[in-house]
Design a protein around this motif. Structure first.
Motif, PDB file in Angstrom:
ATOM      1  N   THR A  14      73.190 -42.492  -2.023  1.00  0.00           N
ATOM      2  CA  THR A  14      72.917 -41.962  -0.621  1.00  0.00           C
ATOM      3  C   THR A  14      74.307 -42.032   0.051  1.00  0.00           C
ATOM      4  O   THR A  14      74.452 -41.043   0.994  1.00  0.00           O
ATOM      5  CB  THR A  14      72.142 -43.141   0.001  1.00  0.00           C
ATOM      6  OG1 THR A  14      70.830 -43.338  -0.490  1.00  0.00           O
ATOM      7  CG2 THR A  14      71.694 -42.704   1.684  1.00  0.00           C
ATOM      8  N   MET A  15      75.162 -42.801   0.055  1.00  0.00           N
ATOM      9  CA  MET A  15      76.414 -42.998   0.457  1.00  0.00           C
ATOM     10  C   MET A  15      76.933 -41.651   0.156  1.00  0.00           C
ATOM     11  O   MET A  15      77.905 -40.698   0.860  1.00  0.00           O
ATOM     12  CB  MET A  15      77.193 -44.079   0.065  1.00  0.00           C
ATOM     13  CG  MET A  15      78.698 -44.180   0.873  1.00  0.00           C
ATOM     14  SD  MET A  15      79.593 -45.538   0.417  1.00  0.00           S
ATOM     15  CE  MET A  15      78.333 -47.116   1.101  1.00  0.00           C
ATOM     16  N   TYR A  16      77.116 -41.106  -0.915  1.00  0.00           N
ATOM     17  CA  TYR A  16      77.659 -39.909  -1.595  1.00  0.00           C
ATOM     18  C   TYR A  16      77.079 -38.697  -1.009  1.00  0.00           C
ATOM     19  O   TYR A  16      77.822 -37.718  -0.603  1.00  0.00           O
ATOM     20  CB  TYR A  16      77.439 -39.713  -3.313  1.00  0.00           C
ATOM     21  CG  TYR A  16      78.265 -38.824  -3.809  1.00  0.00           C
ATOM     22  CD1 TYR A  16      79.754 -38.484  -3.900  1.00  0.00           C
ATOM     23  CD2 TYR A  16      77.517 -37.508  -4.335  1.00  0.00           C
ATOM     24  CE1 TYR A  16      80.386 -37.733  -4.369  1.00  0.00           C
ATOM     25  CE2 TYR A  16      78.402 -36.442  -4.878  1.00  0.00           C
ATOM     26  CZ  TYR A  16      79.595 -36.451  -4.720  1.00  0.00           C
ATOM     27  OH  TYR A  16      80.208 -35.378  -5.349  1.00  0.00           O
ATOM     28  N   ALA A  17      75.754 -38.727  -0.755  1.00  0.00           N
ATOM     29  CA  ALA A  17      74.969 -37.495  -0.033  1.00  0.00           C
ATOM     30  C   ALA A  17      75.772 -37.464   1.182  1.00  0.00           C
ATOM     31  O   ALA A  17      75.932 -36.338   1.740  1.00  0.00           O
ATOM     32  CB  ALA A  17      73.614 -37.814  -0.045  1.00  0.00           C
ATOM     33  N   TRP A  18      75.820 -38.432   2.047  1.00  0.00           N
ATOM     34  CA  TRP A  18      76.366 -38.560   3.552  1.00  0.00           C
ATOM     35  C   TRP A  18      77.704 -38.177   3.337  1.00  0.00           C
ATOM     36  O   TRP A  18      78.123 -37.691   4.485  1.00  0.00           O
ATOM     37  CB  TRP A  18      76.266 -39.798   3.945  1.00  0.00           C
ATOM     38  CG  TRP A  18      74.820 -40.174   4.640  1.00  0.00           C
ATOM     39  CD1 TRP A  18      73.796 -40.857   4.376  1.00  0.00           C
ATOM     40  CD2 TRP A  18      74.191 -39.439   5.624  1.00  0.00           C
ATOM     41  NE1 TRP A  18      72.805 -40.906   4.826  1.00  0.00           N
ATOM     42  CE2 TRP A  18      72.822 -39.863   5.814  1.00  0.00           C
ATOM     43  CE3 TRP A  18      74.527 -38.535   6.691  1.00  0.00           C
ATOM     44  CZ2 TRP A  18      72.058 -39.349   6.844  1.00  0.00           C
ATOM     45  CZ3 TRP A  18      73.677 -37.863   7.405  1.00  0.00           C
ATOM     46  CH2 TRP A  18      72.427 -38.411   7.815  1.00  0.00           C
ATOM     47  N   LEU A  19      78.393 -38.291   2.372  1.00  0.00           N
ATOM     48  CA  LEU A  19      80.049 -37.995   2.302  1.00  0.00           C
ATOM     49  C   LEU A  19      79.973 -36.621   2.127  1.00  0.00           C
ATOM     50  O   LEU A  19      80.628 -35.775   2.567  1.00  0.00           O
ATOM     51  CB  LEU A  19      80.754 -38.698   1.217  1.00  0.00           C
ATOM     52  CG  LEU A  19      81.259 -40.018   1.375  1.00  0.00           C
ATOM     53  CD1 LEU A  19      81.651 -40.808   0.149  1.00  0.00           C
ATOM     54  CD2 LEU A  19      82.072 -40.046   2.636  1.00  0.00           C
ATOM     55  N   ASN A  20      78.960 -35.969   1.330  1.00  0.00           N
ATOM     56  CA  ASN A  20      78.846 -34.418   1.240  1.00  0.00           C
ATOM     57  C   ASN A  20      78.714 -33.834   2.454  1.00  0.00           C
ATOM     58  O   ASN A  20      79.458 -32.896   2.754  1.00  0.00           O
ATOM     59  CB  ASN A  20      77.942 -34.271   0.169  1.00  0.00           C
ATOM     60  CG  ASN A  20      78.431 -34.054  -1.185  1.00  0.00           C
ATOM     61  OD1 ASN A  20      79.413 -33.607  -1.703  1.00  0.00           O
ATOM     62  ND2 ASN A  20      77.828 -34.870  -2.199  1.00  0.00           N
ATOM     63  N   VAL A  21      77.808 -34.370   3.148  1.00  0.00           N
ATOM     64  CA  VAL A  21      77.337 -33.733   4.454  1.00  0.00           C
ATOM     65  C   VAL A  21      78.488 -33.900   5.314  1.00  0.00           C
ATOM     66  O   VAL A  21      78.655 -32.768   6.263  1.00  0.00           O
ATOM     67  CB  VAL A  21      76.176 -34.526   5.028  1.00  0.00           C
ATOM     68  CG1 VAL A  21      75.945 -34.256   6.427  1.00  0.00           C
ATOM     69  CG2 VAL A  21      74.749 -34.313   4.121  1.00  0.00           C
ATOM     70  N   ALA A  22      79.005 -35.037   5.609  1.00  0.00           N
ATOM     71  CA  ALA A  22      80.214 -35.052   6.625  1.00  0.00           C
ATOM     72  C   ALA A  22      81.459 -34.344   6.077  1.00  0.00           C
ATOM     73  O   ALA A  22      81.966 -33.517   6.945  1.00  0.00           O
ATOM     74  CB  ALA A  22      80.788 -36.419   6.593  1.00  0.00           C
ATOM     75  N   GLU A  23      81.685 -34.012   4.945  1.00  0.00           N
ATOM     76  CA  GLU A  23      82.826 -33.124   4.526  1.00  0.00           C
ATOM     77  C   GLU A  23      82.314 -31.596   4.711  1.00  0.00           C
ATOM     78  O   GLU A  23      83.358 -30.856   5.203  1.00  0.00           O
ATOM     79  CB  GLU A  23      83.166 -33.526   3.175  1.00  0.00           C
ATOM     80  CG  GLU A  23      84.562 -32.879   2.715  1.00  0.00           C
ATOM     81  CD  GLU A  23      85.137 -33.480   1.363  1.00  0.00           C
ATOM     82  OE1 GLU A  23      85.748 -32.748   0.741  1.00  0.00           O
ATOM     83  OE2 GLU A  23      84.894 -34.537   1.220  1.00  0.00           O
ATOM     84  N   ALA A  24      81.146 -31.287   4.564  1.00  0.00           N
ATOM     85  CA  ALA A  24      80.621 -29.961   4.687  1.00  0.00           C
ATOM     86  C   ALA A  24      80.574 -29.510   6.081  1.00  0.00           C
ATOM     87  O   ALA A  24      81.312 -28.594   6.346  1.00  0.00           O
ATOM     88  CB  ALA A  24      79.288 -29.884   4.077  1.00  0.00           C
ATOM     89  N   LEU A  25      80.466 -30.446   6.968  1.00  0.00           N
ATOM     90  CA  LEU A  25      80.528 -30.341   8.406  1.00  0.00           C
ATOM     91  C   LEU A  25      82.002 -30.594   8.960  1.00  0.00           C
ATOM     92  O   LEU A  25      82.227 -30.035  10.137  1.00  0.00           O
ATOM     93  CB  LEU A  25      79.616 -31.297   9.264  1.00  0.00           C
ATOM     94  CG  LEU A  25      78.316 -31.258   9.015  1.00  0.00           C
ATOM     95  CD1 LEU A  25      77.498 -32.309   9.640  1.00  0.00           C
ATOM     96  CD2 LEU A  25      77.717 -30.001   9.451  1.00  0.00           C
ATOM     97  N   PRO A  45      85.788 -36.325  -4.857  1.00  0.00           N
ATOM     98  CA  PRO A  45      85.341 -34.574  -5.267  1.00  0.00           C
ATOM     99  C   PRO A  45      83.915 -34.764  -4.489  1.00  0.00           C
ATOM    100  O   PRO A  45      82.821 -35.234  -4.839  1.00  0.00           O
ATOM    101  CB  PRO A  45      85.306 -34.711  -6.691  1.00  0.00           C
ATOM    102  CG  PRO A  45      86.249 -35.693  -7.359  1.00  0.00           C
ATOM    103  CD  PRO A  45      86.004 -36.801  -6.458  1.00  0.00           C
ATOM    104  N   THR A  46      83.583 -33.552  -3.728  1.00  0.00           N
ATOM    105  CA  THR A  46      82.343 -33.236  -2.968  1.00  0.00           C
ATOM    106  C   THR A  46      82.040 -31.871  -3.468  1.00  0.00           C
ATOM    107  O   THR A  46      82.780 -31.117  -3.939  1.00  0.00           O
ATOM    108  CB  THR A  46      82.462 -33.600  -1.769  1.00  0.00           C
ATOM    109  OG1 THR A  46      83.237 -32.911  -1.063  1.00  0.00           O
ATOM    110  CG2 THR A  46      82.605 -35.053  -1.562  1.00  0.00           C
ATOM    111  N   VAL A  47      80.939 -31.488  -2.841  1.00  0.00           N
ATOM    112  CA  VAL A  47      80.297 -30.040  -3.120  1.00  0.00           C
ATOM    113  C   VAL A  47      81.338 -28.952  -2.619  1.00  0.00           C
ATOM    114  O   VAL A  47      81.667 -28.087  -3.200  1.00  0.00           O
ATOM    115  CB  VAL A  47      78.859 -29.894  -2.516  1.00  0.00           C
ATOM    116  CG1 VAL A  47      78.659 -28.501  -2.606  1.00  0.00           C
ATOM    117  CG2 VAL A  47      77.978 -30.864  -3.212  1.00  0.00           C
ATOM    118  N   THR A  48      81.944 -29.378  -1.483  1.00  0.00           N
ATOM    119  CA  THR A  48      83.051 -28.474  -0.917  1.00  0.00           C
ATOM    120  C   THR A  48      84.363 -28.408  -1.692  1.00  0.00           C
ATOM    121  O   THR A  48      84.880 -27.338  -1.409  1.00  0.00           O
ATOM    122  CB  THR A  48      83.235 -28.769   0.747  1.00  0.00           C
ATOM    123  OG1 THR A  48      83.893 -30.218   0.569  1.00  0.00           O
ATOM    124  CG2 THR A  48      82.257 -28.893   1.624  1.00  0.00           C
TER     125      THR A  48
END
Length: 140
Positions: A47-58, A66-69
Motif C-alpha cells: 500500500t505504501m509503494y502504491a501511494w508513493l507511485n501516486v504521489a510521484e505520478a502527480l 524506482p516507481t512507474v514514472t
C-alpha cells in the motif's frame, strides 16, 4: 413539573493572546503529524509503494525508489547502453574485417589464447595475484 423557557442568553467569551494561539496551533499541527505518521507506520509495504507511485505520478514528490514514472528513464538507460554496446561491437567487427581482409570478428583475438587462460586460472587457484601474473607474462 415543566421547565420554564430561558428569558435571557448569557455568552462566555474566551480570548487568547498571540502566544497562546501559537501554542494551540503548534499542538494541533503536531497532533495531525502524529496521526499521519501512525497511519503510515501501520500501512503494509504494498500500500505504501502504491501511494508513493501516486504521489510521484502527480509530481508531489520524487523518491529514489524506482516507481512507474521512472520506467522511461530506466528503459532509456538500458536501451542506450545496449545500443552503444552493439554499435561498439559492430565497429570492432568491421575494423577486424577490414584489417584481416574478411576474417570473422573474434572478440578475444587481442587477448590471451586458451592455453594462457588455463595457465592464468591455475596460477590464480594456487594464490597468485593478477599483478604477479601480468609481471610474469610481460617479463617473459
Amino acid at each position: 413539573m415543566s421547565k420554564r423557557k430561558p428569558d435571557q442568553t448569557i455568552t462566555h467569551r474566551i480570548e487568547l493572546q498571540s502566544k497562546e494561539r501559537e501554542l494551540i496551533q503548534d499542538y494541533m499541527m503536531f497532533e495531525q503529524a502524529n496521526k499521519l505518521i501512525s497511519s503510515l507506520a501501520s500501512m503494509d509495504i504494498k500500500t505504501m509503494y502504491a501511494w508513493l507511485n501516486v504521489a510521484e505520478a502527480l509530481g508531489i514528490l520524487n523518491t529514489p525508489i524506482p516507481t512507474v514514472t521512472d520506467l522511461d528513464d530506466i528503459a532509456g538507460a538500458v536501451g542506450g547502453w545496449a545500443t552503444n554496446t552493439a554499435l561498439e561491437n559492430e565497429q570492432r567487427r568491421q575494423e577486424s574485417v577490414d584489417a584481416t581482409g574478411g576474417a570473422p570478428y573474434n572478440p578475444y583475438a587481442d587477448k590471451f589464447s586458451l592455453q594462457d587462460d588455463l595457465n592464468y586460472m591455475i596460477f590464480r587457484f594456487f594464490g597468485g595475484s593478477r599483478d604477479e601474473w601480468e609481471a610474469q607474462t610481460n617479463g617473459a
